[in-house]
Motif scaffolding. Sequence first.
Motif, PDB file in Angstrom:
ATOM      1  N   THR A  32       0.840  -1.212   0.000  1.00 44.48           N
ATOM      2  CA  THR A  32       0.000   0.000   0.000  1.00 44.48           C
ATOM      3  C   THR A  32       0.876   1.265   0.000  1.00 44.48           C
ATOM      4  O   THR A  32       0.444   2.317  -0.447  1.00 44.48           O
ATOM      5  N   ARG A  47      -7.914   7.914  -0.577  1.00 45.97           N
ATOM      6  CA  ARG A  47      -9.095   7.087  -0.318  1.00 45.97           C
ATOM      7  C   ARG A  47      -9.845   6.803  -1.607  1.00 45.97           C
ATOM      8  O   ARG A  47     -10.103   7.723  -2.394  1.00 45.97           O
ATOM      9  N   ASP A  48     -10.206   5.526  -1.796  1.00 44.26           N
ATOM     10  CA  ASP A  48     -11.031   5.128  -2.936  1.00 44.26           C
ATOM     11  C   ASP A  48     -12.084   4.178  -2.370  1.00 44.26           C
ATOM     12  O   ASP A  48     -11.859   2.970  -2.263  1.00 44.26           O
ATOM     13  N   LEU A  55     -13.638  -4.600  -2.508  1.00 44.99           N
ATOM     14  CA  LEU A  55     -12.706  -5.484  -1.800  1.00 44.99           C
ATOM     15  C   LEU A  55     -13.406  -6.187  -0.615  1.00 44.99           C
ATOM     16  O   LEU A  55     -13.295  -7.392  -0.422  1.00 44.99           O
TER      17      LEU A  55
HETATM   18  O1  PRE Z   1      -6.058   0.429  -3.697  1.00 37.77           O
HETATM   19  C1  PRE Z   1      -5.866   1.570  -3.256  1.00 37.77           C
HETATM   20  O2  PRE Z   1      -6.085   2.587  -3.940  1.00 37.77           O
HETATM   21  C2  PRE Z   1      -5.308   1.769  -1.909  1.00 37.77           C
HETATM   22  O3  PRE Z   1      -4.989   2.874  -1.534  1.00 37.77           O
HETATM   23  C3  PRE Z   1      -5.233   0.595  -0.979  1.00 37.77           C
HETATM   24  C4  PRE Z   1      -6.446   0.484  -0.084  1.00 37.77           C
HETATM   25  C5  PRE Z   1      -6.249  -0.853   0.686  1.00 37.77           C
HETATM   26  O4  PRE Z   1      -5.558  -0.841   1.700  1.00 37.77           O
HETATM   27  O5  PRE Z   1      -6.705  -1.869   0.178  1.00 37.77           O
HETATM   28  C6  PRE Z   1      -6.464   1.624   0.857  1.00 37.77           C
HETATM   29  C7  PRE Z   1      -7.197   2.762   0.640  1.00 37.77           C
HETATM   30  C8  PRE Z   1      -8.150   2.893  -0.449  1.00 37.77           C
HETATM   31  O6  PRE Z   1      -9.292   3.565  -0.036  1.00 37.77           O
HETATM   32  C9  PRE Z   1      -8.462   1.600  -1.082  1.00 37.77           C
HETATM   33  C10 PRE Z   1      -7.696   0.486  -0.867  1.00 37.77           C
END
Ligand code: PRE
Length: 393
Positions: A32, A47-48, A55
């Motif tokens: 990450t 953040r996504d 997931l």
């Molecule tokens: O895949 C991403 O874009 C990440 O930043 C990793 C991750 C994760 O830990 O799985 C963390 C934050 C995001 O909101 C989504 C997923």
Amino acid sequence: MSEDLDLNKIREKITKLDQQLLELFAQRRSLTLSVAKSKAHQIRPVRDQQREQELLIRLINQGKVLGLDAHYVTSVYQTIIEDSVLNQQAYLQTLANPNIQVPTVSVAFLGNKGSYSYLASHRYFSRRAAKINEYGCQSFKEIMQQVESGHVDYGMLPIENTSSGSINEVYDALQHTNLSIVGEITQPIEHCLLTAVNTQLSKIKTIYAHGQPFTQCSNFLDKQKNIRIEYCDSTADAMAQAYELQDPTVAVIGSEEGGHLYKLHALEKSIANQAENHSRFILVARKPIDVAEQIPAKTALILATGQKAGALVDCLIILKAKGINMCKLESRPIQGRPWEEMFYIDVEANLKSAVLQEAINEITSITNFIKILGCYPIEHISPTSVPSSAINA
Ligand SMILES: O=C(O)C(=O)C[C@]1(C(=O)O)C=C[C@@H](O)C=C1
């Protein structure tokens, strides 16, 4: 005894599995960090939530095949994602503020080893890979003076608690300082009744504690008969006293984690009025910081409007019109000006953003006084929820 029932053998297997799990967590964490580097390059937000939800749903379904409960999988992964987001934020902040990368930081906080402020300081900097030089203080004023004079780099100050509310002394001190707020952390407050020696609740005659924990545990304390209350400057002072006395009639209110540092153990756990008890701390420094664009930011400001009807509402309308979310509004009297108030406002916006700059300019034109207290990354990561259909399917 068959090998399947040999407790030591089973525990050995669990220990091995836990080690493997930790190694996998560490591998995930380092991946990450690569994500964060890629996002820094593309200027994409950390953040996504769509990715998080996909997931979580996939993992819930995979977990079900393995006989794992959907709530368990959700809660484990929400914790993992929170860690991932906070780590990515901490990394992006090092890129946004290259001039303040130091391997050791000095931090002033209330009390000594084991106080909630001490625990908050260690938690905050553990993610930032910095070694801490601790500086325990006896008052909020002393913490601010230590930072202002350059004796320490940072001060950790509690600002509000979910059960006892705002800490007015800290709000008032912010009116008169040039320090900037550069960070925040929310620390769970898990009050326990701690003792230095094995004893029973019925034998306790004196309880030592700081004023805040007393207020927060009033329901539990009201039920205890013939107990003397001794106020201390901090939770750590209270714990140090109990350790020195080694007395079966003495107890202190503090955290189990902090108590361990003084060889105290919990006689009663979870004694706070509210089961969910959290304190929010702010970190202050002499210079403001920049917050990376990919990170949700909070800006804290104070303003005085004078006694004009609707003057505060006019300021809030400006924020509303610009779509800026206000997450905190607090008012405090202005010393020497009876019945006039200073308003403390936290907004969810980056100080560098054009929209907040415009709002500040407009607010400045209709107020007597405005001061920016700081802009810093929002540390609270609200968990992404999954549709109940995914959990119950
Ligand atoms: O895949 C991403 O874009 C990440 O930043 C990793 C991750 C994760 O830990 O799985 C963390 C934050 C995001 O909101 C989504 C997923």
